[in-house]
Design a protein around this motif. Structure first.
Motif, PDB file in Angstrom:
ATOM      1  N   PHE A  16       0.851  -1.184   0.000  1.00 33.58           N
ATOM      2  CA  PHE A  16       0.000   0.000   0.000  1.00 33.58           C
ATOM      3  C   PHE A  16       0.893   1.243   0.000  1.00 33.58           C
ATOM      4  O   PHE A  16       2.091   1.152   0.285  1.00 33.58           O
ATOM      5  N   PRO A  17       0.335   2.410  -0.309  1.00 33.38           N
ATOM      6  CA  PRO A  17       1.143   3.634  -0.365  1.00 33.38           C
ATOM      7  C   PRO A  17       1.737   3.992   1.000  1.00 33.38           C
ATOM      8  O   PRO A  17       1.118   3.763   2.044  1.00 33.38           O
ATOM      9  N   LYS A  18       2.918   4.573   0.971  1.00 30.61           N
ATOM     10  CA  LYS A  18       3.598   4.951   2.217  1.00 30.61           C
ATOM     11  C   LYS A  18       2.782   5.942   3.029  1.00 30.61           C
ATOM     12  O   LYS A  18       2.906   6.005   4.245  1.00 30.61           O
ATOM     13  N   GLU A  19       1.918   6.693   2.367  1.00 31.88           N
ATOM     14  CA  GLU A  19       1.066   7.655   3.072  1.00 31.88           C
ATOM     15  C   GLU A  19       0.103   6.971   4.042  1.00 31.88           C
ATOM     16  O   GLU A  19      -0.443   7.610   4.932  1.00 31.88           O
ATOM     17  N   MET A  20      -0.085   5.679   3.876  1.00 31.87           N
ATOM     18  CA  MET A  20      -0.993   4.933   4.749  1.00 31.87           C
ATOM     19  C   MET A  20      -0.277   4.273   5.919  1.00 31.87           C
ATOM     20  O   MET A  20      -0.919   3.685   6.792  1.00 31.87           O
ATOM     21  N   ASN A  21       1.053   4.358   5.971  1.00 37.04           N
ATOM     22  CA  ASN A  21       1.829   3.708   7.032  1.00 37.04           C
ATOM     23  C   ASN A  21       1.405   4.138   8.431  1.00 37.04           C
ATOM     24  O   ASN A  21       1.388   3.333   9.352  1.00 37.04           O
ATOM     25  N   HIS A  22       1.095   5.399   8.607  1.00 43.64           N
ATOM     26  CA  HIS A  22       0.813   5.955   9.929  1.00 43.64           C
ATOM     27  C   HIS A  22      -0.595   5.641  10.435  1.00 43.64           C
ATOM     28  O   HIS A  22      -0.905   5.880  11.598  1.00 43.64           O
ATOM     29  N   LEU A  23      -1.449   5.114   9.574  1.00 44.32           N
ATOM     30  CA  LEU A  23      -2.836   4.864   9.950  1.00 44.32           C
ATOM     31  C   LEU A  23      -2.960   3.624  10.832  1.00 44.32           C
ATOM     32  O   LEU A  23      -2.241   2.647  10.627  1.00 44.32           O
ATOM     33  N   PRO A  24      -3.887   3.659  11.777  1.00 45.46           N
ATOM     34  CA  PRO A  24      -4.180   2.421  12.514  1.00 45.46           C
ATOM     35  C   PRO A  24      -4.606   1.342  11.517  1.00 45.46           C
ATOM     36  O   PRO A  24      -5.183   1.649  10.464  1.00 45.46           O
ATOM     37  N   THR A  25      -4.345   0.099  11.839  1.00 45.37           N
ATOM     38  CA  THR A  25      -4.595  -1.002  10.906  1.00 45.37           C
ATOM     39  C   THR A  25      -6.009  -0.998  10.351  1.00 45.37           C
ATOM     40  O   THR A  25      -6.208  -1.140   9.141  1.00 45.37           O
ATOM     41  N   GLU A  26      -7.001  -0.822  11.206  1.00 43.07           N
ATOM     42  CA  GLU A  26      -8.399  -0.856  10.755  1.00 43.07           C
ATOM     43  C   GLU A  26      -8.689   0.267   9.754  1.00 43.07           C
ATOM     44  O   GLU A  26      -9.354   0.062   8.746  1.00 43.07           O
ATOM     45  N   VAL A  27      -8.147   1.454  10.026  1.00 40.86           N
ATOM     46  CA  VAL A  27      -8.355   2.603   9.132  1.00 40.86           C
ATOM     47  C   VAL A  27      -7.587   2.393   7.832  1.00 40.86           C
ATOM     48  O   VAL A  27      -8.098   2.663   6.747  1.00 40.86           O
ATOM     49  N   ARG A  28      -6.365   1.880   7.932  1.00 39.03           N
ATOM     50  CA  ARG A  28      -5.575   1.611   6.727  1.00 39.03           C
ATOM     51  C   ARG A  28      -6.285   0.584   5.838  1.00 39.03           C
ATOM     52  O   ARG A  28      -6.365   0.756   4.629  1.00 39.03           O
ATOM     53  N   ASN A  29      -6.819  -0.464   6.447  1.00 35.48           N
ATOM     54  CA  ASN A  29      -7.531  -1.475   5.657  1.00 35.48           C
ATOM     55  C   ASN A  29      -8.738  -0.865   4.946  1.00 35.48           C
ATOM     56  O   ASN A  29      -9.018  -1.203   3.798  1.00 35.48           O
ATOM     57  N   LYS A  30      -9.439   0.031   5.624  1.00 34.05           N
ATOM     58  CA  LYS A  30     -10.578   0.697   4.997  1.00 34.05           C
ATOM     59  C   LYS A  30     -10.093   1.591   3.854  1.00 34.05           C
ATOM     60  O   LYS A  30     -10.704   1.640   2.787  1.00 34.05           O
ATOM     61  N   ALA A  31      -8.987   2.311   4.060  1.00 36.09           N
ATOM     62  CA  ALA A  31      -8.428   3.170   3.011  1.00 36.09           C
ATOM     63  C   ALA A  31      -8.007   2.337   1.800  1.00 36.09           C
ATOM     64  O   ALA A  31      -8.217   2.743   0.655  1.00 36.09           O
ATOM     65  N   ILE A  32      -7.444   1.172   2.048  1.00 35.49           N
ATOM     66  CA  ILE A  32      -7.061   0.261   0.962  1.00 35.49           C
ATOM     67  C   ILE A  32      -8.304  -0.171   0.195  1.00 35.49           C
ATOM     68  O   ILE A  32      -8.331  -0.158  -1.037  1.00 35.49           O
ATOM     69  N   GLN A  33      -9.337  -0.541   0.932  1.00 29.53           N
ATOM     70  CA  GLN A  33     -10.595  -0.955   0.310  1.00 29.53           C
ATOM     71  C   GLN A  33     -11.180   0.168  -0.554  1.00 29.53           C
ATOM     72  O   GLN A  33     -11.590  -0.063  -1.701  1.00 29.53           O
ATOM     73  N   ILE A  34     -11.189   1.382  -0.043  1.00 29.11           N
ATOM     74  CA  ILE A  34     -11.721   2.526  -0.793  1.00 29.11           C
ATOM     75  C   ILE A  34     -10.872   2.804  -2.030  1.00 29.11           C
ATOM     76  O   ILE A  34     -11.399   3.007  -3.126  1.00 29.11           O
ATOM     77  N   SER A  35      -9.552   2.790  -1.870  1.00 25.92           N
ATOM     78  CA  SER A  35      -8.650   3.024  -3.009  1.00 25.92           C
ATOM     79  C   SER A  35      -8.885   2.001  -4.108  1.00 25.92           C
ATOM     80  O   SER A  35      -8.997   2.349  -5.287  1.00 25.92           O
ATOM     81  N   ASN A  36      -8.935   0.742  -3.712  1.00 25.90           N
ATOM     82  CA  ASN A  36      -9.126  -0.323  -4.696  1.00 25.90           C
ATOM     83  C   ASN A  36     -10.456  -0.171  -5.416  1.00 25.90           C
ATOM     84  O   ASN A  36     -10.531  -0.352  -6.631  1.00 25.90           O
ATOM     85  N   ARG A  37     -11.504   0.163  -4.674  1.00 26.36           N
ATOM     86  CA  ARG A  37     -12.808   0.343  -5.299  1.00 26.36           C
ATOM     87  C   ARG A  37     -12.759   1.486  -6.323  1.00 26.36           C
ATOM     88  O   ARG A  37     -13.278   1.366  -7.426  1.00 26.36           O
ATOM     89  N   MET A  38     -12.094   2.583  -5.964  1.00 25.49           N
ATOM     90  CA  MET A  38     -11.990   3.717  -6.889  1.00 25.49           C
ATOM     91  C   MET A  38     -11.210   3.331  -8.141  1.00 25.49           C
ATOM     92  O   MET A  38     -11.578   3.708  -9.252  1.00 25.49           O
ATOM     93  N   MET A  39     -10.139   2.556  -7.972  1.00 26.83           N
ATOM     94  CA  MET A  39      -9.334   2.158  -9.126  1.00 26.83           C
ATOM     95  C   MET A  39     -10.094   1.172 -10.012  1.00 26.83           C
ATOM     96  O   MET A  39     -10.078   1.285 -11.231  1.00 26.83           O
TER      97      MET A  39
END
Length: 67
Positions: A16-39
């Motif tokens: 995942f992007p380095k910008e997501m490193n600082h996010l708590p795991t649950e939030v990062r997983n949601k951000a990954i899910q949203i990113s993938n859906r957009m792509m």
């Protein structure tokens, strides 16, 4: 329908992007899910960096609602 090339461009909990490193795991997983859906949905208005920023913002909003 997603082709093989697209599936390699999507993020995962290990890639995942380095910008997501600082996010708590649950939030990062949601951000990954949203990113993938957009792509996958072909949100061509957005560059991948912008998709990442939008996904992080939306994931943080999601986390505030669910905690």
């Amino acid at each position: 329908m997603m082709n093989n090339l697209q599936s390699h461009l999507l993020y995962s909990d290990k890639r995942f992007p380095k910008e997501m490193n600082h996010l708590p795991t649950e939030v990062r997983n949601k951000a990954i899910q949203i990113s993938n859906r957009m792509m996958v949905d072909g949100d061509v208005r957005c560059h991948k960096d912008l998709i990442t920023a939008i996904a992080i913002s939306e994931a943080k909003k999601w986390a505030r609602k669910h905690h």
